[in-house]
Design a protein around this motif. Structure first.
Motif, PDB file in Angstrom:
ATOM      1  N   VAL A 105      45.400  51.490  46.373  1.00  0.00           N
ATOM      2  CA  VAL A 105      45.067  51.539  44.933  1.00  0.00           C
ATOM      3  C   VAL A 105      44.475  50.315  44.343  1.00  0.00           C
ATOM      4  CG1 VAL A 105      45.881  52.110  42.794  1.00  0.00           C
ATOM      5  CG2 VAL A 105      47.017  53.067  44.681  1.00  0.00           C
ATOM      6  N   PHE A 106      43.175  50.483  43.814  1.00  0.00           N
ATOM      7  CA  PHE A 106      42.464  49.420  43.128  1.00  0.00           C
ATOM      8  C   PHE A 106      42.638  49.550  41.699  1.00  0.00           C
ATOM      9  CE2 PHE A 106      39.586  46.560  41.329  1.00  0.00           C
ATOM     10  CZ  PHE A 106      39.544  45.377  42.125  1.00  0.00           C
ATOM     11  N   LEU A 107      43.354  48.992  40.633  1.00  0.00           N
ATOM     12  CA  LEU A 107      43.295  49.433  39.256  1.00  0.00           C
ATOM     13  C   LEU A 107      42.362  48.466  38.458  1.00  0.00           C
ATOM     14  CD1 LEU A 107      47.281  49.506  38.982  1.00  0.00           C
ATOM     15  CD2 LEU A 107      45.631  51.304  38.933  1.00  0.00           C
ATOM     16  N   VAL A 115      33.795  53.164  39.929  1.00  0.00           N
ATOM     17  CA  VAL A 115      32.862  53.612  40.710  1.00  0.00           C
ATOM     18  C   VAL A 115      31.938  52.407  41.405  1.00  0.00           C
ATOM     19  CG1 VAL A 115      30.395  54.769  40.703  1.00  0.00           C
ATOM     20  CG2 VAL A 115      32.424  55.816  39.411  1.00  0.00           C
ATOM     21  N   GLU A 116      31.769  51.214  40.826  1.00  0.00           N
ATOM     22  CA  GLU A 116      31.274  50.152  41.334  1.00  0.00           C
ATOM     23  C   GLU A 116      32.229  49.745  42.720  1.00  0.00           C
ATOM     24  OE1 GLU A 116      28.531  48.533  40.508  1.00  0.00           O
ATOM     25  OE2 GLU A 116      28.148  49.823  38.680  1.00  0.00           O
ATOM     26  N   VAL A 117      33.463  49.710  42.215  1.00  0.00           N
ATOM     27  CA  VAL A 117      34.504  49.218  43.443  1.00  0.00           C
ATOM     28  C   VAL A 117      34.328  50.346  44.471  1.00  0.00           C
ATOM     29  CG1 VAL A 117      37.211  49.064  43.778  1.00  0.00           C
ATOM     30  CG2 VAL A 117      35.867  48.036  41.708  1.00  0.00           C
ATOM     31  N   LEU A 302      38.414  43.166  50.027  1.00  0.00           N
ATOM     32  CA  LEU A 302      37.686  43.926  48.894  1.00  0.00           C
ATOM     33  C   LEU A 302      37.037  42.654  47.639  1.00  0.00           C
ATOM     34  CD1 LEU A 302      36.256  46.555  47.878  1.00  0.00           C
ATOM     35  CD2 LEU A 302      38.542  46.934  46.844  1.00  0.00           C
ATOM     36  N   MET A 303      35.855  42.782  47.660  1.00  0.00           N
ATOM     37  CA  MET A 303      35.248  41.458  46.874  1.00  0.00           C
ATOM     38  C   MET A 303      35.081  42.035  45.473  1.00  0.00           C
ATOM     39  SD  MET A 303      35.145  38.835  48.142  1.00  0.00           S
ATOM     40  CE  MET A 303      36.366  39.156  49.295  1.00  0.00           C
ATOM     41  N   HIS A 304      36.290  42.137  44.716  1.00  0.00           N
ATOM     42  CA  HIS A 304      36.181  42.575  43.404  1.00  0.00           C
ATOM     43  C   HIS A 304      37.802  42.181  42.630  1.00  0.00           C
ATOM     44  CE1 HIS A 304      33.672  44.901  40.423  1.00  0.00           C
ATOM     45  NE2 HIS A 304      34.835  45.035  39.753  1.00  0.00           N
ATOM     46  N   GLY A 305      37.292  41.623  41.346  1.00  0.00           N
ATOM     47  CA  GLY A 305      38.713  41.194  40.626  1.00  0.00           C
ATOM     48  C   GLY A 305      38.527  40.902  39.326  1.00  0.00           C
ATOM     49  N   PRO A 306      38.587  42.090  38.311  1.00  0.00           N
ATOM     50  CA  PRO A 306      38.549  41.866  37.058  1.00  0.00           C
ATOM     51  C   PRO A 306      39.476  41.130  36.449  1.00  0.00           C
ATOM     52  CG  PRO A 306      38.375  44.157  37.740  1.00  0.00           C
ATOM     53  CD  PRO A 306      38.991  43.545  38.824  1.00  0.00           C
TER      54      PRO A 306
END
Ligand SMILES: *Cc1c(COP(=O)(O)O)cnc(C)c1O
Length: 422
Positions: A105-107, A115-117, A302-306
């Motif tokens: 799960v990516f929150l 959707v980007e993730v 995974l290259m995302h991190g808000p």
């Protein structure tokens, strides 16, 4: 400020969704909301036919949801998710994995971001497997996946915003839209065309992304679950991932908990949002299979991190909303709304300007032949004591699940009244 001053200041300084500033139709000032009713500044009460864009499935100021936020606020409203974790995130992940069968799960902050993730997950997955040419997505026409650039690139290329940003958007592969109708027999000609489209692009495709069974903002359009099954089979046959964008369809709206369940299909990646927090705060999720997570992680992560990843307030209210949904007889409630919308909207089919009337789950749609005058149609609904937000050729409703049959009947009357203005 008086309500008039409020609107005047708004018109001077604020943007609204997809609008000019000042807005062509001045906004209605709302002061509070409770149950299924919005209270306007002039004291009028409107039944909410929109659930604040699919989100407020339990209505407003639900005591359980209010309490979840209050409790969490007393501990912490936010803390960074880099290197830290907390019970609200863990509890929500537990509920989501249990309901979807997807264990990772990516929150994140909003549907578009999820959707980007999801797109990043798919591209990183193919890359980590050494299939570096697989960088494009396949989708069907008529979809809507959000307003950020990655999401916008898979929205319908004609009705979406492609014409404004064409040069700035990656070019994906668009299959034609599945034939209309939830209950329609699958068309072998369409299925063959779909297979040909996938086959002719296999080497460059990373994933297929669709809204299962109901296309939302792209046209409030229903299609047979058989086409979703076909996409699952094509994805498997050609090494593509299937991304189900359940941001609108998730949490019971279509009569099943998730749109994919109509076809008993399991996606590799799923996006959730909108109703996830019960409409209280902005939060979304991108979930994936063990396999996708394993490959992406082997490739380096995974290259995302808000900044506001896994926000505790939003996570706490999401868990409360999901628990509440599961405790309620939501299937019966949605079926009741469906029945009341079917009979209530039927008179619209007789109106001269109406092209189609359709209902699925707690979603009712009147499609007109010509574009709706939003100000006029909205005023007709407000005069009937109902809040609606028509767009283009669509006057539609997706009421909160707690809406009584009497209130659904009034919403349907307001939709019909709005359709008379066309
Ligand atoms: C609303 C929606 C989105 C975008 O979600 P936001 O929270 O508005 O960014 C994406 N996909 C679907 C299917 C939606 O309905």
């Amino acid at each position: 400020m008086t309500p008039d001053e409020l609107v005047a200041f708004d018109q001077e300084h604020l943007w609204h969704p997809y609008a000019t500033t000042p807005s062509a139709v001045p906004p209605y000032p709302v002061v509070s909301a409770s149950g299924v009713r919005l209270t306007l500044a002039d004291g009028r009460e409107l039944i909410d036919g929109m659930s604040s864009w699919w989100a407020a499935i339990h209505g407003y100021r639900h005591p359980r949801l209010d309490a979840a936020i209050h409790d969490q606020l007393g501990r912490m409203s936010h803390v960074m998710f880099g290197g830290l974790t907390h019970a609200p995130a863990v509890e929500l992940a537990g509920l989501l994995t249990e309901l979807t069968g997807l264990p990772k799960v990516f929150l994140c902050d909003s549907g578009s971001v999820s959707v980007e993730v999801a797109i990043k997950m798919a591209l990183q997955y193919q890359q980590a497997l050494g299939r570096t040419r697989r960088r494009r997505l396949l989708t069907v026409r008529g979809g809507y996946h959000g307003d950020t650039f990655g999401a916008m690139a898979v929205c319908d290329p004609v009705n979406g915003m492609h014409h404004l940003f064409a040069e700035a958007l990656p070019r994906h592969v668009f299959a034609s839209r599945p034939p209309a109708g939830y209950g329609a027999e699958p068309d072998p000609g369409y299925l063959a065309e779909l297979a040909r489209t996938v086959e002719s692009h296999t080497d460059e495709l990373a994933a297929i992304i669709v809204e299962p069974v109901v296309q939302g903002a792209g046209g409030m359009y229903f299609y047979s679950p058989a086409y979703l099954s076909a996409l699952r089979e094509l994805a498997d046959a050609h090494g593509l991932l299937l991304i189900a964008d359940e941001i609108a369809t998730g949490f019971g709206r279509t009569g099943e908990l998730f749109g994919c369940e109509h076809a008993r299909v399991k996606p590799d990646i799923m996006c959730l949002g909108k109703a996830m927090t019960g409409g209280y705060l902005t939060m979304a999720a991108a979930l994936c299979t063990e396999r996708v997570a394993e490959v992406v992680s082997a490739g380096g992560g995974l290259m995302h991190g808000p900044t506001f990843m896994a926000n505790p307030l939003a996570a706490a209210v999401s868990s409360a909303s999901i628990r509440l949904l599961l405790e309620r007889p939501w299937r019966r409630e949605v079926a009741g709304i469906e029945a009341a919308l079917r009979s209530g909207l039927a008179p619209a089919a007789e109106l001269p300007g109406v092209a189609d009337v359709r209902v699925l789950g707690a979603i009712g749609v009147v499609e007109t032949q010509a574009p709706v005058d939003v100000g006029l149609a909205q005023k007709a609904a407000v005069d009937h004591g109902v809040w609606l937000r028509p767009f283009n050729r669509l006057i539609y409703t997706m009421p909160p699940f707690i809406t009584s049959t009497d209130d659904v009947v009034r919403i349907a009357e307001a939709v019909v009244a709005a359709a008379r203005t066309v």
